[in-house]
Design an enzyme around this catalytic site. Structure first.
Site, PDB file in Angstrom:
ATOM      1  N   GLY A  11       0.849  -1.198   0.000  1.00 41.84           N
ATOM      2  CA  GLY A  11       0.000   0.000   0.000  1.00 41.84           C
ATOM      3  C   GLY A  11       0.883   1.246   0.000  1.00 41.84           C
ATOM      4  O   GLY A  11       0.518   2.289   0.536  1.00 41.84           O
ATOM      5  N   ALA A  12       2.067   1.093  -0.633  1.00 42.09           N
ATOM      6  CA  ALA A  12       3.126   2.117  -0.542  1.00 42.09           C
ATOM      7  C   ALA A  12       2.727   3.474  -1.108  1.00 42.09           C
ATOM      8  O   ALA A  12       3.327   4.493  -0.756  1.00 42.09           O
ATOM      9  CB  ALA A  12       4.377   1.611  -1.263  1.00 42.09           C
ATOM     10  N   GLY A  14      -0.292   4.790  -0.800  1.00 38.95           N
ATOM     11  CA  GLY A  14      -1.416   5.326  -0.034  1.00 38.95           C
ATOM     12  C   GLY A  14      -0.978   6.384   0.967  1.00 38.95           C
ATOM     13  O   GLY A  14       0.213   6.638   1.142  1.00 38.95           O
ATOM     14  N   ALA A 124      -2.743  -4.219  14.254  1.00 40.71           N
ATOM     15  CA  ALA A 124      -3.206  -3.233  15.237  1.00 40.71           C
ATOM     16  C   ALA A 124      -4.076  -2.187  14.556  1.00 40.71           C
ATOM     17  O   ALA A 124      -3.713  -1.654  13.509  1.00 40.71           O
ATOM     18  CB  ALA A 124      -2.014  -2.568  15.924  1.00 40.71           C
ATOM     19  N   SER A 125      -5.221  -1.911  15.167  1.00 43.21           N
ATOM     20  CA  SER A 125      -6.153  -0.953  14.563  1.00 43.21           C
ATOM     21  C   SER A 125      -5.733   0.477  14.843  1.00 43.21           C
ATOM     22  O   SER A 125      -6.250   1.408  14.227  1.00 43.21           O
ATOM     23  CB  SER A 125      -7.566  -1.195  15.084  1.00 43.21           C
ATOM     24  N   HIS A 154     -13.375  10.978  11.635  1.00 49.47           N
ATOM     25  CA  HIS A 154     -12.250  10.734  10.720  1.00 49.47           C
ATOM     26  C   HIS A 154     -12.431  11.576   9.470  1.00 49.47           C
ATOM     27  O   HIS A 154     -13.496  12.131   9.230  1.00 49.47           O
ATOM     28  CB  HIS A 154     -12.170   9.249  10.340  1.00 49.47           C
ATOM     29  N   LYS A 158     -12.372   8.020   4.550  1.00 47.61           N
ATOM     30  CA  LYS A 158     -12.339   6.724   5.248  1.00 47.61           C
ATOM     31  C   LYS A 158     -13.478   5.826   4.772  1.00 47.61           C
ATOM     32  O   LYS A 158     -14.622   6.261   4.703  1.00 47.61           O
ATOM     33  CB  LYS A 158     -12.428   6.934   6.766  1.00 47.61           C
ATOM     34  N   GLY A 164     -11.877   0.961  13.181  1.00 49.89           N
ATOM     35  CA  GLY A 164     -11.366  -0.243  13.850  1.00 49.89           C
ATOM     36  C   GLY A 164     -10.973   0.089  15.286  1.00 49.89           C
ATOM     37  O   GLY A 164     -11.165  -0.721  16.204  1.00 49.89           O
TER      38      GLY A 164
HETATM   39  N1  LIG Z   1      -3.718   1.213  12.454  1.00 49.07           N
HETATM   40  C1  LIG Z   1      -3.666   2.544  12.361  1.00 49.07           C
HETATM   41  O1  LIG Z   1      -3.117   3.233  13.234  1.00 49.07           O
HETATM   42  C2  LIG Z   1      -4.257   3.212  11.160  1.00 49.07           C
HETATM   43  C3  LIG Z   1      -4.153   4.591  10.962  1.00 49.07           C
HETATM   44  C4  LIG Z   1      -4.664   5.151   9.791  1.00 49.07           C
HETATM   45  C5  LIG Z   1      -5.271   4.330   8.835  1.00 49.07           C
HETATM   46  N2  LIG Z   1      -5.385   2.990   9.076  1.00 49.07           N
HETATM   47  C6  LIG Z   1      -5.926   2.049   8.093  1.00 49.07           C
HETATM   48  O2  LIG Z   1      -4.908   1.843   7.099  1.00 49.07           O
HETATM   49  C7  LIG Z   1      -5.516   1.488   5.853  1.00 49.07           C
HETATM   50  C8  LIG Z   1      -4.993   2.396   4.741  1.00 49.07           C
HETATM   51  O3  LIG Z   1      -5.400   3.730   4.994  1.00 49.07           O
HETATM   52  P1  LIG Z   1      -4.973   4.910   4.003  1.00 49.07           P
HETATM   53  O4  LIG Z   1      -5.654   6.130   4.517  1.00 49.07           O
HETATM   54  O5  LIG Z   1      -3.506   4.900   3.808  1.00 49.07           O
HETATM   55  O6  LIG Z   1      -5.690   4.417   2.660  1.00 49.07           O
HETATM   56  P2  LIG Z   1      -5.279   4.768   1.137  1.00 49.07           P
HETATM   57  O7  LIG Z   1      -6.478   4.453   0.328  1.00 49.07           O
HETATM   58  O8  LIG Z   1      -4.689   6.143   1.065  1.00 49.07           O
HETATM   59  O9  LIG Z   1      -4.104   3.737   0.809  1.00 49.07           O
HETATM   60  C9  LIG Z   1      -4.312   2.365   0.557  1.00 49.07           C
HETATM   61  C10 LIG Z   1      -3.323   1.956  -0.536  1.00 49.07           C
HETATM   62  O10 LIG Z   1      -3.382   0.527  -0.650  1.00 49.07           O
HETATM   63  C11 LIG Z   1      -3.333   0.203  -2.028  1.00 49.07           C
HETATM   64  N3  LIG Z   1      -3.910  -1.131  -2.205  1.00 49.07           N
HETATM   65  C12 LIG Z   1      -5.220  -1.508  -2.182  1.00 49.07           C
HETATM   66  N4  LIG Z   1      -5.344  -2.833  -2.386  1.00 49.07           N
HETATM   67  C13 LIG Z   1      -4.087  -3.316  -2.508  1.00 49.07           C
HETATM   68  C14 LIG Z   1      -3.549  -4.601  -2.749  1.00 49.07           C
HETATM   69  N5  LIG Z   1      -4.349  -5.683  -2.901  1.00 49.07           N
HETATM   70  N6  LIG Z   1      -2.206  -4.736  -2.839  1.00 49.07           N
HETATM   71  C15 LIG Z   1      -1.394  -3.656  -2.737  1.00 49.07           C
HETATM   72  N7  LIG Z   1      -1.842  -2.411  -2.524  1.00 49.07           N
HETATM   73  C16 LIG Z   1      -3.172  -2.235  -2.416  1.00 49.07           C
HETATM   74  C17 LIG Z   1      -4.115   1.314  -2.721  1.00 49.07           C
HETATM   75  O11 LIG Z   1      -3.796   1.411  -4.105  1.00 49.07           O
HETATM   76  C18 LIG Z   1      -3.663   2.542  -1.903  1.00 49.07           C
HETATM   77  O12 LIG Z   1      -2.525   3.156  -2.480  1.00 49.07           O
HETATM   78  C19 LIG Z   1      -7.031   1.569   6.095  1.00 49.07           C
HETATM   79  O13 LIG Z   1      -7.517   0.279   6.404  1.00 49.07           O
HETATM   80  C20 LIG Z   1      -7.142   2.499   7.304  1.00 49.07           C
HETATM   81  O14 LIG Z   1      -8.328   2.301   8.043  1.00 49.07           O
HETATM   82  C21 LIG Z   1      -4.885   2.428  10.205  1.00 49.07           C
END
Ligand SMILES: NC(=O)c1ccc[n+]([C@@H]2O[C@H](COP(=O)([O-])OP(=O)(O)OC[C@H]3O[C@@H](n4cnc5c(N)ncnc54)[C@H](O)[C@@H]3O)[C@@H](O)[C@H]2O)c1
Length: 271
Positions: A11-12, A14, A124-125, A154, A158, A164
């Site tokens: 997800g690099a 994102g 971890a959520s 949020h 989202k 989570g």
């Molecule tokens: N645990 C935490 O502290 C925390 C904090 C913020 C966000 N999150 C979670 O992290 C996740 C990502 O959030 P974000 O805001 O960065 O989302 P985002 O949409 O900006 O990024 C997600 C990325 O994953 C890529 N992706 C999707 N499916 C994929 C696959 N099968 N293989 C490879 N890459 C894939 C997408 O192209 C995108 O670039 C969400 O589930 C969010 O709820 C968790």
């Protein structure tokens, strides 16, 4: 394993993934070696805030052919995370996943495979250390109050609701209390949904709007008093110290760990 932990990010491209690459580049003892993203349209990515480029692939298998990391940090979404974590375990690569939306069944499947292969996974959520502390404290406070509301806000992009983290806080509250909360059920609800979702008596409310990153607020009520606990993440950097702690912790693990509490030692002082 050399003392440098080689980290790749799933997800690099994102919001979170690109922030993790930057944090990994700045972290002592950690080296970013690559990125994976289904939206990849080139074969490398320049790490934001640096002049360093790392290989970028469409899938994990392609990246492992180029350079196998010690740890994959995954920030994708629930569905992608499950498949990715399973692929990593099967390849003998440890995982730190912050993706939300994994179901209890998904986690059970991951737990079994992780134990069978002896490959550590941390899911971890919430990686914000203050959020993890809030989760713990809410569990302690729950014993002393009969009513509770949980409000989370949020950013408008989202995809899941509630967050989570909100679900993890609610679970911690029920564990701390040992039973569900009391709840006012409106006889007349003139606007549907106004009382929020119901998690064993906890009213859960979700707001989505630009300007927010992540806020969690727990309000407890008892005779003549309320107790409010709020945690705010004002930017995505707030999650990075927790992610880096997770990366350094998971290299010594051979099973699934859920949540950052045990990494922080908070599970040893359960309410
Ligand atoms: N645990 C935490 O502290 C925390 C904090 C913020 C966000 N999150 C979670 O992290 C996740 C990502 O959030 P974000 O805001 O960065 O989302 P985002 O949409 O900006 O990024 C997600 C990325 O994953 C890529 N992706 C999707 N499916 C994929 C696959 N099968 N293989 C490879 N890459 C894939 C997408 O192209 C995108 O670039 C969400 O589930 C969010 O709820 C968790």
């Amino acid at each position: 394993m050399s003392s440098e932990i080689k980290v790749a990010v799933n997800g690099a491209l994102g919001r979170m993934g690109s922030t993790v690459l930057t944090a990994a580049a700045a972290e002592n003892g950690v080296t970013p070696v690559g990125g994976v993203d289904i939206a990849a349209s080139s074969d490398s990515v320049t790490i934001v805030g640096t002049s360093v480029s790392v290989p970028l692939t469409f899938g994990l298998a392609e990246l492992f052919d180029i350079d196998k990391p010690d740890v994959v940090v995954d920030f994708t979404n629930g569905e992608a995370a499950k498949d990715s974590i399973i692929a990593c375990i099967n390849a003998g690569v440890r995982v730190v996943s912050g993706s939300t939306g994994l179901s209890p069944d998904d986690l059970e499947e991951i737990k079994q495979l992780s134990a069978e292969k002896g490959v550590g996974v941390l899911s971890a959520s919430n990686f914000a250390l203050g959020g993890v502390v809030l989760m713990h404290l809410a569990g302690i406070a729950s014993k002393y109050f009969d009513y509770a509301d949980l409000l989370e806000s949020h950013h408008e992009m989202k995809v899941d609701a509630p967050s989570g983290t909100a679900l993890s806080i609610a679970e911690s509250m029920i564990v701390g209390r040992g039973k569900g909360f009391e709840q006012n059920v409106a006889d007349l609800q003139t606007l549907e949904g106004t009382r929020g979702g119901d998690f064993q008596g906890i009213n859960v409310h979700s707001a989505r709007m630009p300007g927010r990153v992540a806020r969690h607020e727990v309000v407890f009520g008892a005779l003549g008093q309320t107790l409010t606990m709020i945690h705010d993440s004002i930017n995505r950097e707030s999650f990075m110290p927790g992610v880096m702690l997770g990366v350094k912790d998971v290299v010594g693990r051979s099973e699934l760990v859920i949540g950052l509490a045990s990494v922080l030692g908070l599970d040893k002082s359960k309410p």
